[in-house]
Design a protein around this motif. Structure first.
Motif, PDB file in Angstrom:
ATOM      1  N   LEU A  96     -49.500  45.408  39.287  1.00  0.00           N
ATOM      2  CA  LEU A  96     -49.043  44.746  40.508  1.00  0.00           C
ATOM      3  C   LEU A  96     -50.221  44.255  41.337  1.00  0.00           C
ATOM      4  CD1 LEU A  96     -46.102  47.094  41.563  1.00  0.00           C
ATOM      5  CD2 LEU A  96     -45.934  44.788  40.632  1.00  0.00           C
ATOM      6  N   ARG A  97     -51.289  45.017  41.344  1.00  0.00           N
ATOM      7  CA  ARG A  97     -52.481  44.604  42.094  1.00  0.00           C
ATOM      8  C   ARG A  97     -53.099  43.349  41.470  1.00  0.00           C
ATOM      9  NH1 ARG A  97     -55.377  48.944  41.378  1.00  0.00           N
ATOM     10  NH2 ARG A  97     -54.244  50.065  42.999  1.00  0.00           N
ATOM     11  N   ALA A  98     -53.120  43.299  40.144  1.00  0.00           N
ATOM     12  CA  ALA A  98     -53.702  42.145  39.458  1.00  0.00           C
ATOM     13  C   ALA A  98     -52.818  40.910  39.581  1.00  0.00           C
ATOM     14  CB  ALA A  98     -53.939  42.472  37.986  1.00  0.00           C
ATOM     15  N   ALA A  99     -51.500  41.096  39.492  1.00  0.00           N
ATOM     16  CA  ALA A  99     -50.572  39.966  39.467  1.00  0.00           C
ATOM     17  C   ALA A  99     -50.264  39.416  40.852  1.00  0.00           C
ATOM     18  CB  ALA A  99     -49.276  40.382  38.777  1.00  0.00           C
ATOM     19  N   GLU A 100     -50.206  40.278  41.840  1.00  0.00           N
ATOM     20  CA  GLU A 100     -49.896  39.895  43.221  1.00  0.00           C
ATOM     21  C   GLU A 100     -48.623  39.048  43.320  1.00  0.00           C
ATOM     22  OE1 GLU A 100     -53.622  37.974  44.308  1.00  0.00           O
ATOM     23  OE2 GLU A 100     -54.161  39.755  45.467  1.00  0.00           O
ATOM     24  N   PRO A 101     -47.493  39.532  42.796  1.00  0.00           N
ATOM     25  CA  PRO A 101     -46.259  38.742  42.903  1.00  0.00           C
ATOM     26  C   PRO A 101     -45.712  38.759  44.330  1.00  0.00           C
ATOM     27  CG  PRO A 101     -45.793  40.875  41.913  1.00  0.00           C
ATOM     28  CD  PRO A 101     -47.284  40.796  42.072  1.00  0.00           C
ATOM     29  N   GLN A 102     -45.140  37.638  44.741  1.00  0.00           N
ATOM     30  CA  GLN A 102     -44.501  37.579  46.057  1.00  0.00           C
ATOM     31  C   GLN A 102     -43.043  38.034  46.002  1.00  0.00           C
ATOM     32  OE1 GLN A 102     -46.285  34.914  44.688  1.00  0.00           O
ATOM     33  NE2 GLN A 102     -47.202  33.678  46.319  1.00  0.00           N
ATOM     34  N   PHE A 103     -42.435  37.942  44.814  1.00  0.00           N
ATOM     35  CA  PHE A 103     -41.033  38.314  44.624  1.00  0.00           C
ATOM     36  C   PHE A 103     -40.942  39.177  43.365  1.00  0.00           C
ATOM     37  CE2 PHE A 103     -41.449  34.079  46.413  1.00  0.00           C
ATOM     38  CZ  PHE A 103     -40.640  34.120  47.533  1.00  0.00           C
ATOM     39  N   LEU A 104     -39.927  40.073  43.323  1.00  0.00           N
ATOM     40  CA  LEU A 104     -39.785  40.934  42.150  1.00  0.00           C
ATOM     41  C   LEU A 104     -38.327  41.310  41.959  1.00  0.00           C
ATOM     42  CD1 LEU A 104     -42.207  43.825  41.160  1.00  0.00           C
ATOM     43  CD2 LEU A 104     -39.780  43.960  40.671  1.00  0.00           C
ATOM     44  N   LEU A 105     -37.802  41.007  40.780  1.00  0.00           N
ATOM     45  CA  LEU A 105     -36.461  41.438  40.379  1.00  0.00           C
ATOM     46  C   LEU A 105     -36.602  42.712  39.558  1.00  0.00           C
ATOM     47  CD1 LEU A 105     -33.357  40.850  40.011  1.00  0.00           C
ATOM     48  CD2 LEU A 105     -33.983  39.690  37.883  1.00  0.00           C
ATOM     49  N   VAL A 106     -35.849  43.756  39.929  1.00  0.00           N
ATOM     50  CA  VAL A 106     -36.040  45.053  39.292  1.00  0.00           C
ATOM     51  C   VAL A 106     -34.699  45.690  38.956  1.00  0.00           C
ATOM     52  CG1 VAL A 106     -36.087  46.331  41.484  1.00  0.00           C
ATOM     53  CG2 VAL A 106     -37.290  47.263  39.489  1.00  0.00           C
ATOM     54  N   GLU A 107     -34.671  46.430  37.855  1.00  0.00           N
ATOM     55  CA  GLU A 107     -33.512  47.245  37.505  1.00  0.00           C
ATOM     56  C   GLU A 107     -33.335  48.325  38.581  1.00  0.00           C
ATOM     57  OE1 GLU A 107     -30.610  46.951  34.927  1.00  0.00           O
ATOM     58  OE2 GLU A 107     -32.480  46.263  34.056  1.00  0.00           O
ATOM     59  N   GLU A 109     -32.554  51.436  38.673  1.00  0.00           N
ATOM     60  CA  GLU A 109     -33.185  52.744  38.482  1.00  0.00           C
ATOM     61  C   GLU A 109     -34.708  52.679  38.500  1.00  0.00           C
ATOM     62  OE1 GLU A 109     -31.685  51.438  34.326  1.00  0.00           O
ATOM     63  OE2 GLU A 109     -31.067  51.281  36.426  1.00  0.00           O
ATOM     64  N   LEU A 110     -35.293  51.474  38.473  1.00  0.00           N
ATOM     65  CA  LEU A 110     -36.742  51.324  38.516  1.00  0.00           C
ATOM     66  C   LEU A 110     -37.258  50.929  39.896  1.00  0.00           C
ATOM     67  CD1 LEU A 110     -37.278  49.346  35.173  1.00  0.00           C
ATOM     68  CD2 LEU A 110     -37.277  51.820  35.523  1.00  0.00           C
ATOM     69  N   ALA A 111     -36.339  50.653  40.827  1.00  0.00           N
ATOM     70  CA  ALA A 111     -36.741  50.136  42.137  1.00  0.00           C
ATOM     71  C   ALA A 111     -37.657  51.105  42.874  1.00  0.00           C
ATOM     72  CB  ALA A 111     -35.507  49.823  42.976  1.00  0.00           C
ATOM     73  N   GLU A 112     -37.312  52.377  42.868  1.00  0.00           N
ATOM     74  CA  GLU A 112     -38.128  53.368  43.572  1.00  0.00           C
ATOM     75  C   GLU A 112     -39.533  53.429  42.989  1.00  0.00           C
ATOM     76  OE1 GLU A 112     -38.054  58.183  44.497  1.00  0.00           O
ATOM     77  OE2 GLU A 112     -36.190  57.124  44.022  1.00  0.00           O
ATOM     78  N   ARG A 113     -39.629  53.290  41.672  1.00  0.00           N
ATOM     79  CA  ARG A 113     -40.935  53.313  41.006  1.00  0.00           C
ATOM     80  C   ARG A 113     -41.802  52.135  41.456  1.00  0.00           C
ATOM     81  NH1 ARG A 113     -40.906  52.849  34.588  1.00  0.00           N
ATOM     82  NH2 ARG A 113     -39.267  54.417  34.859  1.00  0.00           N
ATOM     83  N   VAL A 114     -41.192  50.963  41.580  1.00  0.00           N
ATOM     84  CA  VAL A 114     -41.923  49.773  41.999  1.00  0.00           C
ATOM     85  C   VAL A 114     -42.416  49.906  43.433  1.00  0.00           C
ATOM     86  CG1 VAL A 114     -41.630  47.323  42.548  1.00  0.00           C
ATOM     87  CG2 VAL A 114     -40.801  48.215  40.367  1.00  0.00           C
ATOM     88  N   VAL A 115     -41.561  50.408  44.314  1.00  0.00           N
ATOM     89  CA  VAL A 115     -41.948  50.600  45.714  1.00  0.00           C
ATOM     90  C   VAL A 115     -43.072  51.625  45.815  1.00  0.00           C
ATOM     91  CG1 VAL A 115     -41.170  51.390  47.974  1.00  0.00           C
ATOM     92  CG2 VAL A 115     -39.694  49.910  46.590  1.00  0.00           C
ATOM     93  N   ALA A 116     -42.958  52.708  45.049  1.00  0.00           N
ATOM     94  CA  ALA A 116     -43.992  53.749  45.070  1.00  0.00           C
ATOM     95  C   ALA A 116     -45.326  53.223  44.572  1.00  0.00           C
ATOM     96  CB  ALA A 116     -43.546  54.944  44.227  1.00  0.00           C
ATOM     97  N   ALA A 117     -45.279  52.195  43.699  1.00  0.00           N
ATOM     98  CA  ALA A 117     -46.519  51.609  43.174  1.00  0.00           C
ATOM     99  C   ALA A 117     -47.161  50.629  44.142  1.00  0.00           C
ATOM    100  CB  ALA A 117     -46.240  50.917  41.837  1.00  0.00           C
ATOM    101  N   GLY A 118     -46.497  50.388  45.278  1.00  0.00           N
ATOM    102  CA  GLY A 118     -47.131  49.592  46.318  1.00  0.00           C
ATOM    103  C   GLY A 118     -46.646  48.168  46.463  1.00  0.00           C
ATOM    104  N   PHE A 119     -45.567  47.781  45.761  1.00  0.00           N
ATOM    105  CA  PHE A 119     -45.090  46.406  45.911  1.00  0.00           C
ATOM    106  C   PHE A 119     -44.562  46.192  47.324  1.00  0.00           C
ATOM    107  CE2 PHE A 119     -41.604  43.273  45.777  1.00  0.00           C
ATOM    108  CZ  PHE A 119     -42.358  42.164  45.435  1.00  0.00           C
ATOM    109  N   GLN A 120     -45.010  45.117  47.972  1.00  0.00           N
ATOM    110  CA  GLN A 120     -44.635  44.869  49.357  1.00  0.00           C
ATOM    111  C   GLN A 120     -43.999  43.497  49.568  1.00  0.00           C
ATOM    112  OE1 GLN A 120     -48.268  45.548  51.557  1.00  0.00           O
ATOM    113  NE2 GLN A 120     -48.044  47.781  51.468  1.00  0.00           N
ATOM    114  N   GLY A 121     -43.683  42.794  48.490  1.00  0.00           N
ATOM    115  CA  GLY A 121     -43.053  41.486  48.633  1.00  0.00           C
ATOM    116  C   GLY A 121     -41.551  41.611  48.768  1.00  0.00           C
ATOM    117  N   GLU A 122     -40.848  40.522  48.457  1.00  0.00           N
ATOM    118  CA  GLU A 122     -39.384  40.514  48.536  1.00  0.00           C
ATOM    119  C   GLU A 122     -38.814  41.094  47.245  1.00  0.00           C
ATOM    120  OE1 GLU A 122     -35.731  37.328  49.224  1.00  0.00           O
ATOM    121  OE2 GLU A 122     -37.737  36.894  50.021  1.00  0.00           O
TER     122      GLU A 122
END
Length: 505
Positions: A96-107, A109-122
């Protein structure tokens, strides 16, 4: 331009408009309907503030929302970043740090994992409210993307190190479609079935394979060895897509009535062991087609259903050049193993580099990190990933050759060879072995089998019997895990007299 994904889809919809193109779960679409879905999905993304060049990540299973995002982003000119659903912790944070996405579609059950990894976009949760979907806003014209513009950033699996983001241009996908459709001899009457994850280049580009000829494409659920042929039959597939590890898994299943109760007759299956070729065709009625390609390149070397040589990758495809070189990048003679370096005559048929790294020229020579042998008649045999070569007592040992011999034992379903430290220096050869169902694996007999088929320096010293091999989400063996575990209290050492037999209970 047809050398872009919107151009390819537009041309296919113009020629094959009402023919069936896509089936994902309960959703089916014609070519014309798919073009409309892509254009209206692009409109929905634009309404959410997504602009050409913006980065949109997705971390989800194979579902229609993922396909809509693939084609909608391409139509809009946004960059799609499919993420391995197995990523977590530090690996996910790094990506996520390398890619720097502004938007992210997530399953979900994986949403909490993505937030915990620091994603701050939409963040969009698949199946939830607020997810952009096609058909909810008017269609927008396709963006004026160029063949060299980045369509996807695909992260390599990182089985031995940190994953790297590969910049894949639009033209690379189009050339994947042309090259693979030709290699598989696809026609508009074919139905393609893949259960490989859409974050993998093989599955992602299946859409282009179909569009190149007007074929249909069925995107299935995650691979299941026990239900595979049932799902192939349900799809009405004539062509299937596998990775090399899957063929031995299917052959290891007990024979059943579904083995030939399907229409499939061809399959793309890179890195399938040569010993599995004929048994696979005889049992399942499917001719496998091999080829060398990678996330960074294209189908550079390959075979066809008519031209087969089990254990060989194929010959050089039109539009590409290859060399086999030594450590100094000097060419080696036919029959001698060396690193494969490749070049394309087609501009932007290869990646344009890695995120944050130098961008090579569109037709520059590329190192692959793969050791191959070119025979005098032009056929290529894969030897090993250079990083997987085992160095034992001054000799290079191919882990693939060791694995091929071990797998040919009737009591073995699968195997992975890897280096472990030697007391003397360099490496010792170790192999993790999965016994075949219902078989008792006699390690002494396996050792004699290896000694009959391998040079003395390549015969494994250590053998572990395991229930399964650690795999990535795309079916590659995670040899880093095996190397890290190394020799344990349950590992058999051939320098110590073996027990009469060993099997898993």
């Amino acid at each position: 331009m047809t050398d872009t994904i919107p151009g390819l889809l537009d041309a296919a919809a113009g020629e094959f408009g009402e023919r069936p193109f896509l089936r994902v779960g309960s959703v089916t679409r014609t070519y014309a309907e798919t073009r409309t879905a892509a254009a209206t999905m692009a409109g929905a993304l634009a309404e959410r503030g997504c602009r050409p060049g913006d980065r949109v990540a997705v971390m989800a299973d194979n579902r229609i929302e993922v396909v809509d995002l693939i084609l909608g982003c391409a139509w809009l000119g946004a960059v799609l970043i499919p993420l391995n659903t197995g990523l977590r912790g530090g690996g996910l944070r790094n990506v996520l740090r390398a890619a720097e996405p502004q938007f992210l579609l997530v399953e979900e059950e994986l949403a909490e994992r993505v937030v915990a990894a620091g994603f701050q976009g939409e963040l969009w949760v698949a199946g939830g409210d607020g997810v952009p979907v096609p058909g909810t806003v008017p269609a927008v014209p396709s963006a004026q993307v160029r063949p060299e513009d980045t369509a996807f950033v695909l992260f390599t699996s990182g089985t031995t190190g940190a994953a790297r983001g590969v910049r894949c241009p639009h033209a690379q996908t189009v050339w994947w479609g042309r090259n693979v459709s030709d290699s598989l001899r696809l026609t508009a009457d074919d139905v393609l079935y893949t259960c490989l994850p859409l974050f993998h280049t093989n599955a992602l580009n299946t859409l282009a394979h179909a569009m190149a000829v007007g074929a249909s494409c069925v995107i299935g659920e995650r691979f299941s060895a026990t239900r595979y042929w049932e799902r192939v039959a349900e799809a009405g597939a004539t062509v299937v897509y596998l990775l090399g590890a899957m063929a031995p898994m299917l052959l290891a299943q007990p024979p059943g009535s579904g083995d030939r109760a399907h229409r499939a007759r061809r399959g793309l299956s890179p890195a399938t062991p040569g010993s599995a070729w004929e048994p696979f065709r005889e049992r399942f009625g499917v001719t496998l087609v091999d080829g060398f390609g990678s996330t960074e390149t294209n189908l550079v070397v390959g075979s066809t259903p008519e031209e087969q040589r089990p254990g060989y990758v194929g010959t050089v495809r039109d539009g590409f050049s290859v060399r086999v070189v030594d450590d100094r990048l000097d060419p080696v003679a036919d029959g001698v193993a060396g690193e494969l370096v490749v070049r394309s005559a087609h501009e932007f048929a290869f990646c344009t580099g890695y995120l944050g790294e130098f961008e090579p020229g569109p037709t520059a020579w590329r190192r692959t990190g793969d050791r191959v042998v070119r025979e005098a008649d032009g056929w290529f045999r894969f030897v090993d990933r250079i990083k997987d070569v085992i160095r034992r007592r001054g000799e290079n040992v191919s882990s693939q050759e060791v694995e091929s011999v071990v797998r040919s034992h009737p009591a073995v379903a699968d195997a992975a060879a890897f280096p472990v430290p030697s007391e003397l220096a360099e490496d010792e050869v170790m192999v993790a072995v999965v016994p075949a169902p219902g078989q008792v694996l006699d390690l002494g007999d396996l050792l004699r089998h290896c000694a009959d088929e391998l040079p003395p320096f390549a015969v494994p010293r250590y053998i572990d019997t395991v229930r399964e091999l650690p795999l990535t989400e795309t079916g590659k063996v995670r040899k880093g895990v095996l190397r890290e575990r190394g020799v344990t209290a349950t590992t058999w050492d051939r320098s110590i007299p073996p027990t009469p037999a060993r099997h898993l209970t």
